[in-house]
Structures are given as structure tokens and as C-alpha cells.
Enzyme design. Structure first.
Site, short mmCIF file in Angstrom:
data_model
loop_
_atom_site.label_atom_id
_atom_site.label_comp_id
_atom_site.label_asym_id
_atom_site.label_seq_id
_atom_site.Cartn_x
_atom_site.Cartn_y
_atom_site.Cartn_z
N LYS A 80 0.85 -1.19 0.00
CA LYS A 80 0.00 0.00 0.00
C LYS A 80 0.89 1.24 0.00
O LYS A 80 1.95 1.26 0.62
CB LYS A 80 -0.91 -0.03 1.23
CG LYS A 80 -1.98 1.05 1.28
CD LYS A 80 -2.89 0.81 2.49
CE LYS A 80 -3.98 1.87 2.61
NZ LYS A 80 -4.88 1.61 3.74
N SER A 155 -9.74 1.61 2.78
CA SER A 155 -8.89 2.46 1.97
C SER A 155 -7.85 1.69 1.17
O SER A 155 -7.19 2.24 0.29
CB SER A 155 -8.18 3.46 2.88
OG SER A 155 -7.32 2.78 3.78
N SER A 179 -10.12 -1.10 6.89
CA SER A 179 -9.57 -0.87 5.56
C SER A 179 -8.80 -2.03 4.95
O SER A 179 -8.33 -1.95 3.83
CB SER A 179 -8.66 0.37 5.57
OG SER A 179 -9.43 1.53 5.75
#
Length: 485
Positions: A80, A155, A179
Site C-alpha cells: 500500500k 482504503s 480498511s
């Protein structure tokens, strides 16, 4: 080998170790896959092909010489974009950090490299991890591989879509209020949020420091256990870690849940849950019952306050953490400024997106004089009550089963209000507030889209929820990820 990208991380690692395939060839196949699919999906914001091939060649050389290799030898992994890695773009998908390159490796990155994993690039995300759709990124929208008209969740949507689209064998994400688990459910893969204090947060760009936790996205529970073996454990750079022994999580995967007590909280089966989703979860409960687990009805009475508590505490911490992005030391700096106040105002106004600004404003408000006691202090008190609910429940049961999300992935063009988006995490937020581990495992389909079942464990009880998740995978039947978009 045809479609080697369809294998699991464990399978591809075994083939590399056995000499059936070289890591370099696996990495090439993954980049070919990304090139063929990412214009439709949009998982990645940066790629490290040259570095990845060099690292893969080094792994192949070790194996050829008979040298010891790490637990993830030659396996391509995505990160990420809020995880810092040396010399690589690390922006949290925010304009305020556009062009920034990491000057060190996050601890999880160091551990992956020590395990001989191959880091292939950074994935798209909601800006500073604030969102449930990956639509607040400053770079692009990411699409769900099951249906490219829908969101992948957030997210960590880019990491989830990369694994679901077989663009990576595993990926790391961060979970502040759901997330990892929510996008895992939306994309039909496994997503694990470890206990707070189990995996080092050093090198992650902080959103809410008392809630953030790094964890894996994988195709199977076994791959999640394999990843946890690598990334869990102590770190001198993170004082919030607990000195708890890290077991071999793969040894917990016995397939046996006989005698396990699994709690089903009535507060997680609310009116807003989609009927098709509820049916998938009910079927999962029945499968556990058939495997010999004892299903126990429980109550977590303060669950109804979880979303409100979270959206006081998380923005409060965000307003503090994001104060460092001021246009002075690094990141975006506005032009045509007139004094230091103008520098701060223009740089932050231009650099942050709407959702980040919204949360900074909320956080600053609840921390301000006159409102601190009414909001922030009260929210911390209710957070304690939520944690105590779980402690009481775990006196009766070994783990808790619930939906991961109230519905399936929504459409990209759905005009959801911020409040509606916040409610997408209604079933995941409580585990973060209590610091507990949670895993989402694909359980079935609703409206032709994947639905995840969530298992929440006791603190440092990752082995238990991995065991239960693996057992469910074995009886659920074959689970195929989408091949075409």
C-alpha cells in the site's frame, strides 16, 4: 508455465524452492499480467520492475548455490502506498506528498526483504487511508476485478484489487477502521487485521496512531498465515508492540473447529444488512455448526456507538498526525506565498483532498478548548466500554462471527454522502477500537458479488481465527477469482 499468476503464494514458493520455476520468470509473468490488466483495474500507482527482477535473480542464485532462503523466497508482493520503502515513491496517494521517495524501509518492508519476498510496487489507496472506496486518491480510481463498474472498497482498495486480479500473490494494507477487511470482502479475497501491537507500524504514514495496523491480503488463509509468520513480532522502532511470542501460524491450520465456541452478536445483524448478504452469513454459521463448533448468541451492547466514537477519535488523531505536512520540510509547497501563515494555508489547501480536510477539521474541533471534554474525552470513555463488551463476550466464546460489511461493493457512480460511506465500516470499526484481530474470508456471492464472513479473535489470537478461517475454506468449496474484466 501457463497462468502461474493464478497460483497461491504458498504454491508458487514451493515451485520456486523445488526448482520447477525460477523467481525471475514468476516476476516477469506478474509484470506481464499487470501490463495486460491494470489499465482496466488501476491497482498500482508505481512499479519497481527493474529492482524486482534484480531481487528475483538474487533469490534464484541463492537457490542454485544451495544457500538458505527466506520464508517468502521469490514471491512477488505489493505494498500500500502509505508504507515507506527506500528509494521508492511513497505518497499515501496525496498531492501533498506527490513525488516523495522513501529514505528508509518500513519494518514490514525490511522483514519482507529478509524473507526474500520480491516487492513489485505500490498500490492505490484512499488519500492518507481516509475512505471506504479508494476514490479519494489523488491519482486515479481503482475498480473491482469482479465488476469494473464497482469500487474495490477502501482504503486499501489497490492492494485488494491487485490480489483479486492476480497481479500479486499477496499485498500489504493498513486497517484503521476496516480498511483491510472491507475491501477483502468486496474483492473476494482474504484480509487479516492483526492485534494492535502484533505488527510494527514503523514506516507507515500515520492516520490514527492508536488504531492503525498493517496486515496482509492473500488468496487463501494459508497464505495469510505464511505472511504473518514473516511480518509479526517485536521491533525496537515501535514502542506500542507487545512482547508476545510469535507462533508458526501455519501450524494452526488443522481444519478442525470441533468444540470451538463461536459467538454471534445480535447487534451485527441489523436492519440495514442486505438480505442476500445475511443469507450468506447464515449459511456460514450453519457450516461451522456442521463442523462441530458451538454457536453461541451473544451481545455487544455498545456496538451502536462505535461509528460515532471512531469518527471522533480517528479524526482527532489525524489532525495531530497530519500537522507535520506544512510545506516547509517536505512535500508540496505552494507558490506565490506571502509569509509563513500563507505558506501553511496555501500548501495544505492545495495538497490535501476534500475528505482529508474534512477529517482534519472534525479532529481539530473535537480537540479544541470547550469541546475536548464533551467529545474527545467522552469518546475515549465509550471506547473503553466497547472494549469491555468484547472482554465479557470472550469469557463465553473463543471468537466472534459477523458480517464484514452490510452489503456488497457499491457502484463507482453511486452518490453516497460522507455519512453513508462512514457506515460502510459499521461491522469492522469495533475491532480497531478494542485492538482485536479480525479476518475476512470469502463466504459466497450476493448479487453476483463476493461477500466476506468476519471472524474477530481475542487479543493476539490470530492463530485461532486463522484456524477457523482455514477450516471454513475447506468446507466452503472451490473459490475462483475473476479472470476477465
Amino acid at each position: 508455465m501457463d497462468k502461474i499468476y493464478d497460483l497461491t503464494a504458498f504454491e508458487v514458493r514451493e515451485k520456486i524452492l523445488a526448482g520447477e520455476v525460477k523467481s525471475v520468470d514468476v516476476v516477469k509473468a506478474i509484470f506481464d499480467r499487470i501490463e495486460a490488466t491494470d489499465d482496466k483495474i488501476g491497482s498500482f500507482v508505481s512499479l519497481n520492475k527493474e529492482k524486482a527482477l534484480e531481487a528475483a535473480a538474487a533469490v534464484d542464485e541463492k537457490i542454485a548455490k544451495g544457500e538458505k532462503v527466506g520464508a517468502l523466497a521469490g514471491v512477488p508482493v505489493a505494498l500500500k502506498d502509505n508504507m515507506v520503502s527506500y528509494g521508492d515513491p511513497s505518497s499515501s496517494c496525496s498531492k501533498i506528498l506527490e513525488g516523495y521517495e522513501g529514505i528508509y524501509d518500513a519494518t514490514v518492508v525490511t522483514k519482507l526483504k529478509e524473507a526474500d519476498a520480491i516487492i513489485i510496487g505500490k498500490t492505490n489507496m484512499d488519500e492518507f487511508a481516509m475512505g471506504s472506496s479508494t476514490k479519494t486518491s489523488c491519482f486515479k480510481e481503482t475498480k473491482n476485478p469482479w465488476d469494473t463498474t464497482r469500487v474495490p472498497g477502501g482504503s486499501s482498495g489497490g492492494s485488494a484489487s491487485a490480489v483479486a486480479a492476480s497481479q500479486a500473490f499477496m499485498a500489504l494494507g493498513s486497517d484503521t477502521g476496516g480498511s483491510i477487511r472491507q475491501p477483502a470482502s468486496y474483492c473476494g479475497i482474504v484480509g487479516l487485521k492483526p492485534t494492535y501491537g502484533r505488527v510494527s507500524r514503523y514506516g507507515i504514514m500515520a492516520f490514527a496512531s492508536s488504531l492503525d495496523q498493517i496486515g496482509p491480503f492473500t488468496k487463501t488463509v494459508k497464505d495469510a498465515a505464511l505472511t504473518m509468520n514473516v511480518i509479526a513480532g517485536m521491533d525496537d522502532y515501535d514502542s506500542t508492540l507487545e512482547d508476545v511470542e510469535v507462533p508458526d501460524y501455519t501450524e494452526a491450520l488443522t481444519g478442525d473447529v470441533k468444540g470451538m465456541k463461536i459467538g454471534v452478536p445480535k447487534e451485527y445483524f441489523i436492519e440495514g444488512i442486505k438480505p442476500e448478504v445475511k443469507k450468506v452469513i447464515d449459511d456460514a454459521i450453519e457450516k461451522y455448526r456442521e463442523m462441530g463448533a458451538e454457536i453461541v448468541d451473544i451481545s455487544l451492547p455498545h456496538t451502536k456507538y462505535a461509528v460515532s466514537v471512531y469518527y471522533i477519535l480517528a479524526p482527532a488523531e489525524a489532525s495531530s498526525n497530519l500537522a507535520r505536512f506544512d510545506g516547509v520540510r517536505y512535500g508540496h509547497r505552494a507558490a506565490d506565498i506571502n509569509g509563513v501563515d500563507d505558506l501553511y494555508i496555501k500548501s495544505r489547501s492545495e495538497g490535501f483532498g476534500d475528505e482529508v480536510k474534512r477529517r482534519i477539521m472534525i479532529g481539530t474541533y473535537v480537540l479544541s478548548a470547550g469541546f475536548y471534554d464533551a467529545y474527545y474525552r467522552k469518546a475515549q470513555q465509550v471506547r473503553r466500554l466497547i472494549k469491555e463488551d468484547f472482554e465479557k463476550a470472550f469469557e463465553q466464546v473463543d471468537m466472534i462471527l459477523a458480517p464484514t460489511a452490510p452489503g456488497v461493493a457499491f457502484r463507482l457512480d453511486d452518490k453516497k454522502t460522507p455519512i453513508e460511506l462512514y457506515l460502510e465500516d459499521i461491522f469492522t470499526i469495533s475491532a480497531n477500537l478494542a485492538g482485536l484481530p479480525g479476518i475476512s474470508v470469502p463466504a459466497g456471492l450476493a448479487e453476483g458479488m463476493p461477500v466476506g464472513v468476519q471472524l474477530i479473535g481475542k487479543a493476539f489470537g490470530e492463530a485461532d481465527i486463522l484456524r477457523a478461517g482455514d477450516a471454513f475454506e475447506r468446507v466452503r468449496g472451490e473459490w475462483k477469482l475473476p479472470e476477465t474484466y
